[in-house]
Design a protein around this motif. Structure first.
Motif, PDB file in Angstrom:
ATOM      1  N   THR A  36     -48.013 -17.963  17.021  1.00  0.00           N
ATOM      2  CA  THR A  36     -49.278 -17.950  17.749  1.00  0.00           C
ATOM      3  C   THR A  36     -49.214 -18.859  18.962  1.00  0.00           C
ATOM      4  N   VAL A  37     -50.345 -19.384  19.378  1.00  0.00           N
ATOM      5  CA  VAL A  37     -50.452 -20.156  20.610  1.00  0.00           C
ATOM      6  C   VAL A  37     -50.794 -21.597  20.276  1.00  0.00           C
ATOM      7  N   PHE A  38     -50.118 -22.543  20.953  1.00  0.00           N
ATOM      8  CA  PHE A  38     -50.549 -23.927  20.774  1.00  0.00           C
ATOM      9  C   PHE A  38     -51.105 -24.452  22.092  1.00  0.00           C
ATOM     10  N   LYS A  39     -52.114 -25.304  21.972  1.00  0.00           N
ATOM     11  CA  LYS A  39     -52.813 -25.804  23.140  1.00  0.00           C
ATOM     12  C   LYS A  39     -52.864 -27.328  23.118  1.00  0.00           C
ATOM     13  N   SER A  40     -52.945 -27.901  24.302  1.00  0.00           N
ATOM     14  CA  SER A  40     -53.029 -29.349  24.428  1.00  0.00           C
ATOM     15  C   SER A  40     -53.700 -29.696  25.739  1.00  0.00           C
ATOM     16  N   ASP A  41     -54.432 -30.814  25.752  1.00  0.00           N
ATOM     17  CA  ASP A  41     -55.016 -31.298  27.006  1.00  0.00           C
ATOM     18  C   ASP A  41     -54.186 -32.435  27.583  1.00  0.00           C
ATOM     19  N   SER A  42     -52.942 -32.542  27.128  1.00  0.00           N
ATOM     20  CA  SER A  42     -52.090 -33.645  27.543  1.00  0.00           C
ATOM     21  C   SER A  42     -51.421 -33.366  28.884  1.00  0.00           C
ATOM     22  N   SER A  43     -51.270 -34.395  29.697  1.00  0.00           N
ATOM     23  CA  SER A  43     -50.548 -34.292  30.968  1.00  0.00           C
ATOM     24  C   SER A  43     -49.329 -35.197  30.955  1.00  0.00           C
ATOM     25  N   GLN A  44     -48.814 -35.494  29.773  1.00  0.00           N
ATOM     26  CA  GLN A  44     -47.669 -36.400  29.619  1.00  0.00           C
ATOM     27  C   GLN A  44     -46.402 -35.786  30.189  1.00  0.00           C
ATOM     28  N   GLU A  45     -45.451 -36.639  30.559  1.00  0.00           N
ATOM     29  CA  GLU A  45     -44.166 -36.202  31.092  1.00  0.00           C
ATOM     30  C   GLU A  45     -43.048 -36.751  30.208  1.00  0.00           C
ATOM     31  N   PRO A  46     -42.347 -35.892  29.440  1.00  0.00           N
ATOM     32  CA  PRO A  46     -41.228 -36.371  28.611  1.00  0.00           C
ATOM     33  C   PRO A  46     -40.180 -37.093  29.455  1.00  0.00           C
ATOM     34  N   GLN A  47     -39.572 -38.123  28.860  1.00  0.00           N
ATOM     35  CA  GLN A  47     -38.624 -38.987  29.563  1.00  0.00           C
ATOM     36  C   GLN A  47     -37.257 -38.961  28.877  1.00  0.00           C
ATOM     37  N   LEU A  48     -36.230 -39.270  29.664  1.00  0.00           N
ATOM     38  CA  LEU A  48     -34.864 -39.378  29.155  1.00  0.00           C
ATOM     39  C   LEU A  48     -34.301 -40.720  29.572  1.00  0.00           C
ATOM     40  N   SER A  49     -33.723 -41.457  28.635  1.00  0.00           N
ATOM     41  CA  SER A  49     -33.013 -42.699  28.947  1.00  0.00           C
ATOM     42  C   SER A  49     -31.692 -42.696  28.208  1.00  0.00           C
ATOM     43  N   SER A  50     -30.763 -43.539  28.657  1.00  0.00           N
ATOM     44  CA  SER A  50     -29.410 -43.486  28.119  1.00  0.00           C
ATOM     45  C   SER A  50     -28.740 -44.855  28.220  1.00  0.00           C
ATOM     46  N   SER A  51     -27.702 -45.020  27.399  1.00  0.00           N
ATOM     47  CA  SER A  51     -26.909 -46.248  27.463  1.00  0.00           C
ATOM     48  C   SER A  51     -25.882 -46.191  28.591  1.00  0.00           C
ATOM     49  N   GLU A  52     -25.714 -45.014  29.205  1.00  0.00           N
ATOM     50  CA  GLU A  52     -24.796 -44.879  30.337  1.00  0.00           C
ATOM     51  C   GLU A  52     -25.254 -43.727  31.228  1.00  0.00           C
ATOM     52  N   LYS A  53     -24.875 -43.755  32.488  1.00  0.00           N
ATOM     53  CA  LYS A  53     -25.233 -42.700  33.433  1.00  0.00           C
ATOM     54  C   LYS A  53     -24.335 -41.476  33.238  1.00  0.00           C
ATOM     55  N   PHE A  54     -24.880 -40.294  33.507  1.00  0.00           N
ATOM     56  CA  PHE A  54     -24.086 -39.064  33.462  1.00  0.00           C
ATOM     57  C   PHE A  54     -24.820 -37.985  34.236  1.00  0.00           C
ATOM     58  N   ASP A  55     -24.155 -36.862  34.495  1.00  0.00           N
ATOM     59  CA  ASP A  55     -24.753 -35.737  35.194  1.00  0.00           C
ATOM     60  C   ASP A  55     -25.552 -34.915  34.191  1.00  0.00           C
ATOM     61  N   ILE A  56     -26.866 -34.968  34.286  1.00  0.00           N
ATOM     62  CA  ILE A  56     -27.705 -34.316  33.280  1.00  0.00           C
ATOM     63  C   ILE A  56     -27.641 -32.799  33.355  1.00  0.00           C
ATOM     64  N   TYR A  57     -27.169 -32.234  34.462  1.00  0.00           N
ATOM     65  CA  TYR A  57     -27.061 -30.785  34.591  1.00  0.00           C
ATOM     66  C   TYR A  57     -25.672 -30.255  34.227  1.00  0.00           C
ATOM     67  N   SER A  58     -24.767 -31.179  33.856  1.00  0.00           N
ATOM     68  CA  SER A  58     -23.424 -30.770  33.414  1.00  0.00           C
ATOM     69  C   SER A  58     -23.217 -31.039  31.930  1.00  0.00           C
ATOM     70  N   ASN A  59     -23.741 -32.159  31.434  1.00  0.00           N
ATOM     71  CA  ASN A  59     -23.555 -32.531  30.030  1.00  0.00           C
ATOM     72  C   ASN A  59     -24.482 -31.730  29.125  1.00  0.00           C
ATOM     73  N   GLN A  60     -23.873 -31.045  28.148  1.00  0.00           N
ATOM     74  CA  GLN A  60     -24.653 -30.227  27.224  1.00  0.00           C
ATOM     75  C   GLN A  60     -25.178 -31.050  26.061  1.00  0.00           C
ATOM     76  N   VAL A  61     -26.303 -30.600  25.531  1.00  0.00           N
ATOM     77  CA  VAL A  61     -26.919 -31.250  24.372  1.00  0.00           C
ATOM     78  C   VAL A  61     -26.124 -30.865  23.135  1.00  0.00           C
ATOM     79  N   VAL A  62     -25.427 -31.831  22.538  1.00  0.00           N
ATOM     80  CA  VAL A  62     -24.642 -31.597  21.318  1.00  0.00           C
ATOM     81  C   VAL A  62     -25.087 -32.600  20.278  1.00  0.00           C
ATOM     82  N   MET A  63     -25.649 -32.087  19.179  1.00  0.00           N
ATOM     83  CA  MET A  63     -26.158 -32.967  18.119  1.00  0.00           C
ATOM     84  C   MET A  63     -25.452 -32.644  16.809  1.00  0.00           C
TER      85      MET A  63
END
Length: 387
Positions: free
Chosen positions: A360-387
């Motif tokens: 179904t549909v989920f709704k929110s009145d939030s205007s939050q912006e998710p953030q990313l931080s790291s212990s080291e710098k890297f190219d965020i458009y080259s490094n893939q999410v591997v968990m």
């Protein structure tokens, strides 16, 4: 003359002690050993004494009391036997304060969800966030189910309630014995806050905090402690993903670098390190934090028909479902932000995760912006999410 044995306090050799002797010198090592009082042994320990008929011993065989063999006393380093402790001083058997899943395997996760039931500031979606995150980790990312520890305020086991003490113990378990190749996940859904920075290690002058169930009486868990517990112990080859759905959570792990991204997708790494602050990095591993909002922002619940969830958690799961292969950190962050921006108008959900909430549909009145931080710098458009 009656005699008995005594061990040398130096070499442990068995010595023959004449009755009445108080000290004896060992002929081998020349150590002088103090002789314990003869009467403490009792007649059964003397090979030349037999019990009297009708006495408390009903056997005439030496070394037996009531037809049962006598267990020799234990000795300490001085040759004296150690009397048993009174029952009231007996130490209880050792057991861990928290019985987490066994520490094994290459993937391990700690999921904490706090709804704060019966409080004026109660939440509705935190426990559901944990359930959805567990589904994603097990069914899509291959995490063994017995390597996932969940703490929620709906658990019946008191050691699985997300109190400050239990969360602290669980965070230690998460990184215990980590080694190269391990993938660790820390997920928290609940309230977050901030307080004045008293040790001058924050750029903005505030420490970010997580609020356990009992934070009103026991206090919050500050970012300095979280960093010292689950970031700094990470050794070479270990990767940690922290997914924190809480207010004021942008730098909740106190990582050295924060990714600042505009709405067009351009980004830069912002250095959070201060010359006067202690080291906030890892011991060679990689720590990544994906949070609900910036340090000065707040986050919110969303409603998916009758099921409440955290906006950030659901947008993260949706992005992982939409692009299960080849997803980079840049695309993940953009997808999450896009989902939350569109939440006011409603978002149609598809995929296995959406089936949990009837597609179904989920709704929110939030205007939050998710953030990313790291212990080291890297190219965020080259490094893939591997968990």
């Amino acid at each position: 003359m009656a005699s008995r044995g005594e061990r040398c306090s130096g070499c442990g050799r068995q010595l023959v002690i004449p009755s009445g002797a108080k000290f004896i010198r060992c002929g081998t090592c020349q150590t002088v050993t103090r002789v314990r009082p003869f009467e403490r042994w009792g007649p059964a320990y003397d090979s030349n004494i037999r019990p009297a008929a009708g006495g408390f011993m009903n056997s005439n065989r030496p070394g037996l009391v009531n037809n049962r063999p006598i267990v020799p006393p234990k000795y300490n380093n001085n040759g004296f036997n150690n009397p048993p402790r009174p029952a009231q001083y007996a130490e209880p058997p050792l057991r861990p304060a928290l019985p987490p899943p066994p520490v094994h395997g290459r993937k391990r996760a700690l999921l904490c969800g706090v709804n704060y039931h019966q409080k004026s500031y109660r939440l509705k979606g935190s426990v559901n966030d944990v359930k959805c995150m567990k589904y994603l980790l097990v069914e899509r990312l291959g995490f063994p189910i017995d390597c996932i520890l969940t703490l929620t305020d709906e658990e019946s086991n008191p050691l699985r309630i997300p109190t400050k003490k239990n969360i602290r113990l669980a965070m230690r378990w998460l990184v215990q014995g980590c080694q190269s190749g391990d993938s660790l996940v820390f997920h928290f859904s609940g309230h977050g806050s901030r307080q004045r920075d008293y040790n001058n290690d924050e750029v903005d002058g505030y420490d970010e905090t997580l609020c356990p169930l009992d934070y009103e009486t026991e206090g919050s868990i500050i970012d300095d402690e979280i960093n010292g517990t689950i970031v700094r112990p990470l050794t070479h080859g270990v990767k940690l993903h922290a997914i924190v759905d809480a207010c004021h959570s942008g730098t909740i792990l106190d990582l050295p670098f924060v990714c600042r991204m505009n709405r067009e997708g351009y980004y830069r790494w912002e250095d959070q390190r201060l010359p006067t602050a202690c080291y906030k990095g890892t011991s060679g591993g990689l720590a990544l934090s994906i949070t609900a909002c910036d340090d000065h922002e707040t986050s919110s619940d969303t409603t998916v028909k009758q099921l409440s969830t955290g906006a950030m958690t659901f947008s993260f799961i949706k992005a992982m479902e939409d692009e299960p292969v080849g997803l980079t950190y840049g695309r993940l962050l953009n997808a999450m932000r896009h989902s939350i921006r569109q939440a006011k108008a409603g978002i149609r959900l598809d995929g296995p995760i959406a089936n949990l909430v009837n597609k179904t549909v989920f709704k929110s009145d939030s205007s939050q912006e998710p953030q990313l931080s790291s212990s080291e710098k890297f190219d965020i458009y080259s490094n893939q999410v591997v968990m």
